[in-house]
Design a protein around this motif. Structure first.
Motif, PDB file in Angstrom:
ATOM      1  N   SER A  24       0.826  -1.209   0.000  1.00  0.00           N
ATOM      2  CA  SER A  24       0.000   0.000   0.000  1.00  0.00           C
ATOM      3  C   SER A  24       0.854   1.251   0.000  1.00  0.00           C
ATOM      4  O   SER A  24       1.901   1.308   0.645  1.00  0.00           O
ATOM      5  CB  SER A  24      -0.901   0.016   1.231  1.00  0.00           C
ATOM      6  OG  SER A  24      -1.801  -1.053   1.199  1.00  0.00           O
ATOM      7  N   HIS A  25       0.361   2.247  -0.717  1.00  0.00           N
ATOM      8  CA  HIS A  25       0.994   3.564  -0.773  1.00  0.00           C
ATOM      9  C   HIS A  25      -0.104   4.605  -0.630  1.00  0.00           C
ATOM     10  O   HIS A  25      -1.192   4.445  -1.184  1.00  0.00           O
ATOM     11  CB  HIS A  25       1.715   3.777  -2.109  1.00  0.00           C
ATOM     12  CG  HIS A  25       2.821   2.821  -2.347  1.00  0.00           C
ATOM     13  ND1 HIS A  25       4.117   3.086  -1.990  1.00  0.00           N
ATOM     14  CD2 HIS A  25       2.834   1.584  -2.905  1.00  0.00           C
ATOM     15  CE1 HIS A  25       4.885   2.068  -2.320  1.00  0.00           C
ATOM     16  NE2 HIS A  25       4.124   1.139  -2.871  1.00  0.00           N
ATOM     17  N   SER A  26       0.191   5.678   0.059  1.00  0.00           N
ATOM     18  CA  SER A  26      -0.804   6.752   0.162  1.00  0.00           C
ATOM     19  C   SER A  26      -0.867   7.487  -1.173  1.00  0.00           C
ATOM     20  O   SER A  26       0.118   7.539  -1.917  1.00  0.00           O
ATOM     21  CB  SER A  26      -0.443   7.729   1.286  1.00  0.00           C
ATOM     22  OG  SER A  26       0.693   8.481   0.944  1.00  0.00           O
ATOM     23  N   VAL A  27      -2.029   8.033  -1.448  1.00  0.00           N
ATOM     24  CA  VAL A  27      -2.199   8.789  -2.688  1.00  0.00           C
ATOM     25  C   VAL A  27      -1.252   9.981  -2.696  1.00  0.00           C
ATOM     26  O   VAL A  27      -0.651  10.302  -3.721  1.00  0.00           O
ATOM     27  CB  VAL A  27      -3.671   9.234  -2.881  1.00  0.00           C
ATOM     28  CG1 VAL A  27      -3.818  10.096  -4.124  1.00  0.00           C
ATOM     29  CG2 VAL A  27      -4.585   8.021  -2.972  1.00  0.00           C
ATOM     30  N   SER A  28      -1.063  10.608  -1.550  1.00  0.00           N
ATOM     31  CA  SER A  28      -0.159  11.766  -1.505  1.00  0.00           C
ATOM     32  C   SER A  28       1.284  11.349  -1.781  1.00  0.00           C
ATOM     33  O   SER A  28       2.015  12.072  -2.465  1.00  0.00           O
ATOM     34  CB  SER A  28      -0.271  12.499  -0.168  1.00  0.00           C
ATOM     35  OG  SER A  28      -0.012  11.625   0.907  1.00  0.00           O
ATOM     36  N   ALA A  29       1.707  10.180  -1.295  1.00  0.00           N
ATOM     37  CA  ALA A  29       3.067   9.699  -1.589  1.00  0.00           C
ATOM     38  C   ALA A  29       3.201   9.380  -3.076  1.00  0.00           C
ATOM     39  O   ALA A  29       4.232   9.674  -3.692  1.00  0.00           O
ATOM     40  CB  ALA A  29       3.389   8.471  -0.749  1.00  0.00           C
ATOM     41  N   LEU A  30       2.173   8.803  -3.664  1.00  0.00           N
ATOM     42  CA  LEU A  30       2.198   8.523  -5.102  1.00  0.00           C
ATOM     43  C   LEU A  30       2.277   9.824  -5.895  1.00  0.00           C
ATOM     44  O   LEU A  30       3.018   9.918  -6.869  1.00  0.00           O
ATOM     45  CB  LEU A  30       0.963   7.730  -5.528  1.00  0.00           C
ATOM     46  CG  LEU A  30       0.909   6.268  -5.107  1.00  0.00           C
ATOM     47  CD1 LEU A  30      -0.472   5.693  -5.383  1.00  0.00           C
ATOM     48  CD2 LEU A  30       1.981   5.465  -5.824  1.00  0.00           C
ATOM     49  N   ALA A  31       1.510  10.816  -5.469  1.00  0.00           N
ATOM     50  CA  ALA A  31       1.453  12.083  -6.205  1.00  0.00           C
ATOM     51  C   ALA A  31       2.813  12.768  -6.253  1.00  0.00           C
ATOM     52  O   ALA A  31       3.134  13.451  -7.233  1.00  0.00           O
ATOM     53  CB  ALA A  31       0.414  13.003  -5.575  1.00  0.00           C
ATOM     54  N   ARG A  32       3.630  12.582  -5.234  1.00  0.00           N
ATOM     55  CA  ARG A  32       4.967  13.200  -5.233  1.00  0.00           C
ATOM     56  C   ARG A  32       5.868  12.620  -6.319  1.00  0.00           C
ATOM     57  O   ARG A  32       6.863  13.220  -6.694  1.00  0.00           O
ATOM     58  CB  ARG A  32       5.626  13.016  -3.862  1.00  0.00           C
ATOM     59  CG  ARG A  32       5.047  13.902  -2.793  1.00  0.00           C
ATOM     60  CD  ARG A  32       5.911  13.894  -1.542  1.00  0.00           C
ATOM     61  NE  ARG A  32       5.883  12.630  -0.830  1.00  0.00           N
ATOM     62  CZ  ARG A  32       5.018  12.298   0.123  1.00  0.00           C
ATOM     63  NH1 ARG A  32       4.083  13.155   0.494  1.00  0.00           N
ATOM     64  NH2 ARG A  32       5.075  11.124   0.713  1.00  0.00           N
TER      65      ARG A  32
END
Length: 113
Positions: A24-32
């Protein structure tokens, strides 16, 4: 299948799937990781979620995204079935062309004389 292949048609979405298959990855971490807005990444995640390629779970204020290997396996199975169909069609066409060529070269063929 249409939604699944539509979702996989975009390079960013394929990359999100690849990244989330290991956990799992947070959407905010992916967005970076992408040169686009957070909202654009959210939209990509929504497309992937509708196609069943990822699942999204809320943990506190974060939305965690995880890849769904079973959906990729279904895509692979569909492509494998299509490959078999087309390989069979190409083999049949090759057989027909070979039969036609041998008939053209037959001594009984008047055009050959």
């Amino acid at each position: 299948m249409d939604q699944l292949f539509h979702a996989l048609a975009d390079a960013t979405r394929r990359d999100i799937v690849r990244r989330t298959l290991d956990g799992s990855h947070s959407v905010s971490a992916l967005a970076r990781e992408y040169p686009m807005s957070f909202a654009a990444v959210q939209k990509h995640v929504a497309v992937l979620e509708r196609a069943g390629l990822v699942t999204k779970q809320r943990r506190g204020r974060e939305h965690l995204v995880a890849g769904n290997p079973a959906a990729l396996a279904a895509a692979r199975d569909a492509l494998d079935r299509l490959e078999l169909v087309w390989r069979d069609r190409v083999a049949r066409m090759a057989d027909l062309l070979a039969a036609d060529a041998s008939a053209d070269n037959s001594p009984d063929n008047e055009d050959f004389r």
